[in-house]
Design a protein around this motif. Structure first.
Motif, PDB file in Angstrom:
ATOM      1  N   ASP A 211       0.897  -1.519  -0.193  1.00 14.76           N
ATOM      2  CA  ASP A 211       0.294   0.196  -0.085  1.00 14.76           C
ATOM      3  C   ASP A 211       1.097   0.971   0.377  1.00 14.76           C
ATOM      4  O   ASP A 211       0.051   1.838  -0.767  1.00 14.76           O
ATOM      5  N   GLY A 212       1.821   1.175   1.219  1.00 19.51           N
ATOM      6  CA  GLY A 212       2.892   2.059   0.939  1.00 19.51           C
ATOM      7  C   GLY A 212       3.334   2.834  -0.564  1.00 19.51           C
ATOM      8  O   GLY A 212       3.569   4.335  -0.631  1.00 19.51           O
TER       9      GLY A 212
ATOM     10  N   ARG B   9       9.976   9.849   4.232  1.00 25.03           N
ATOM     11  CA  ARG B   9       9.845  10.720   5.644  1.00 25.03           C
ATOM     12  C   ARG B   9       8.571  11.359   5.643  1.00 25.03           C
ATOM     13  O   ARG B   9       7.743  11.771   4.580  1.00 25.03           O
ATOM     14  N   GLY B  10       7.778  11.298   6.173  1.00 30.92           N
ATOM     15  CA  GLY B  10       6.548  12.164   6.776  1.00 30.92           C
ATOM     16  C   GLY B  10       5.400  11.641   5.981  1.00 30.92           C
ATOM     17  O   GLY B  10       4.306  12.103   6.025  1.00 30.92           O
ATOM     18  N   LYS B  11       5.470  10.707   5.577  1.00 32.38           N
ATOM     19  CA  LYS B  11       4.368   9.856   4.410  1.00 32.38           C
ATOM     20  C   LYS B  11       3.634   8.672   5.374  1.00 32.38           C
ATOM     21  O   LYS B  11       4.398   7.745   5.605  1.00 32.38           O
ATOM     22  N   SER B  12       2.624   8.780   5.353  1.00 28.80           N
ATOM     23  CA  SER B  12       1.788   7.613   5.955  1.00 28.80           C
ATOM     24  C   SER B  12      -0.134   7.566   5.831  1.00 28.80           C
ATOM     25  O   SER B  12      -0.097   8.620   5.132  1.00 28.80           O
ATOM     26  N   SER B  13      -0.749   6.094   6.001  1.00 24.65           N
ATOM     27  CA  SER B  13      -1.912   6.082   5.741  1.00 24.65           C
ATOM     28  C   SER B  13      -2.405   4.672   6.543  1.00 24.65           C
ATOM     29  O   SER B  13      -1.399   4.396   6.880  1.00 24.65           O
TER      30      SER B  13
ATOM     31  N   GLU C 185      -3.822   0.818   5.294  1.00 28.41           N
ATOM     32  CA  GLU C 185      -4.306   0.435   4.653  1.00 28.41           C
ATOM     33  C   GLU C 185      -5.328  -0.274   4.742  1.00 28.41           C
ATOM     34  O   GLU C 185      -5.715  -0.824   5.976  1.00 28.41           O
ATOM     35  N   GLU C 186      -6.692  -0.245   3.794  1.00 25.14           N
ATOM     36  CA  GLU C 186      -7.773  -0.271   3.991  1.00 25.14           C
ATOM     37  C   GLU C 186      -8.339  -2.009   3.989  1.00 25.14           C
ATOM     38  O   GLU C 186      -9.219  -2.265   5.073  1.00 25.14           O
TER      39      GLU C 186
ATOM     40  N   ALA D 272      -2.717   1.474  10.457  1.00 24.37           N
ATOM     41  CA  ALA D 272      -2.435   2.727   9.924  1.00 24.37           C
ATOM     42  C   ALA D 272      -0.954   2.894  10.197  1.00 24.37           C
ATOM     43  O   ALA D 272       0.020   1.655  10.994  1.00 24.37           O
ATOM     44  N   TYR D 273      -0.543   3.368   9.008  1.00 21.14           N
ATOM     45  CA  TYR D 273       1.353   3.328   8.739  1.00 21.14           C
ATOM     46  C   TYR D 273       2.189   4.318   8.460  1.00 21.14           C
ATOM     47  O   TYR D 273       1.626   4.856   7.548  1.00 21.14           O
ATOM     48  N   SER D 274       3.414   3.925   8.933  1.00 19.55           N
ATOM     49  CA  SER D 274       4.104   4.962   8.376  1.00 19.55           C
ATOM     50  C   SER D 274       5.048   4.128   7.153  1.00 19.55           C
ATOM     51  O   SER D 274       5.614   3.151   8.154  1.00 19.55           O
ATOM     52  N   VAL D 275       5.528   5.000   5.922  1.00 22.84           N
ATOM     53  CA  VAL D 275       6.718   4.181   5.101  1.00 22.84           C
ATOM     54  C   VAL D 275       7.723   4.031   6.028  1.00 22.84           C
ATOM     55  O   VAL D 275       7.983   3.451   5.424  1.00 22.84           O
TER      56      VAL D 275
END
Length: 288
Positions: free
Chosen positions: A54-55, A101-105, A107-108, A113-116
């Protein structure tokens, strides 16, 4: 996340030889023609982790529009880390860590919730790469003893730590690597993002003129087929490719034949500019 080391920590000779050096197993495996097949296998294996995939899907600008560019950048990163000076390697590491850095989302399919740059996701990517390159090299006929296989896995701990993994979490032997993959298998799945990624890897879009007037399509098809065929059986089952046209024995024979054919090409043509430059650099004495 652990900070990236500084060049001030290394001598000029260490910088010149890079993080691995010409006597390493990493140089032997990563300069071999089987490396390209192992790289394809690694991408397919990495895509089976829903959160890691997902990342890539969410944050890789080239994921949907320029898959070739992404594949090329990944190969160049590994080559620079392996064969470049420490200065070149650290520059590449900082660039990749900056992109993470700073990228998060979220995963459905898992709700996570995660950071890359989460350490466990970086570890998954690392272990897929090491397992794929090592297993493909051995199946292709690269002469490696069990002790040398362990040494390769141990050498690659450096690469994992540089990108942000915790040293104590990184497998340092082939047995530890296999155990890690076994532990992770229950969390793997073919998500829609993984399915899309596998299509890009196995049949990447190419301009019409490239398909008609260059050997790119058949050449890539050979690499992609071998990469898929050399996946573990459980991974092929997840993808719905139980044999991908080849039994394990036939896949091993095919990758050996591919390697022998590639080795017939002169090294100056077969090897990448990064590899050739590294061989020339380490052959020259360090200036006083």
């Amino acid at each position: 996340m652990r900070p990236t080391p500084s060049l001030r920590e290394f001598t000029a000779e260490e910088d010149r030889l890079g993080f691995f050096g010409p006597d390493s197993i990493s140089w032997r495996i990563h300069a071999d023609p089987a490396f390209s097949v192992g790289g394809i296998r690694a991408l397919l294996l990495q895509a089976l982790h829903p959160v890691a995939m997902d990342g890539v899907h969410q944050f890789s600008e080239a994921f949907g529009s320029e898959p070739w560019a992404r594949l090329t950048r990944t190969a160049e990163y590994v080559a620079t880390l392996t064969f470049g000076t420490r200065r070149d390697a650290l520059r590449a590491v900082r660039r990749v860590r900056g992109m993470h850095r700073g990228k998060s989302s979220v995963e459905e399919t898992t709700g996570r919730a995660y950071s890359v740059d989460d350490a466990d996701l970086l570890l998954w990517v690392h272990c897929c790469e090491v397992d794929s390159l090592l297993s493909t090299a051995r199946r292709a006929g690269v002469p490696l003893t069990d002790a040398e296989a362990d040494r390769y896995v141990a050498e690659q701990v450096v690469a994992a730590v540089l990108i942000g993994c915790e040293p104590d979490d990184v497998p340092a032997t082939a047995a530890e690597l296999a155990a890690y993959l076994d532990r992770t298998r229950p969390r793997l799945a073919v998500t829609p993002a993984a399915r899309t990624a596998s299509r890009f890897v196995l049949l990447p879009p190419m301009p019409g003129w490239v398909q008609l007037f260059t050997p790119a399509r058949p050449a890539w098809s050979t690499l992609a087929s071998l990469g898929a065929a050399t996946l573990p059986q459980w991974a092929r089952r997840l993808y719905g490719l139980p044999g991908f046209g080849l039994t394990d024995a036939a896949a091993t024979a095919a990758v050996r034949a591919f390697r022998q054919t590639a080795l017939a090409v002169p090294a100056r043509v077969r090897e990448s500019p990064i590899v050739r430059a590294a061989r020339e650099r380490v052959a020259e004495p360090l200036a006083a």
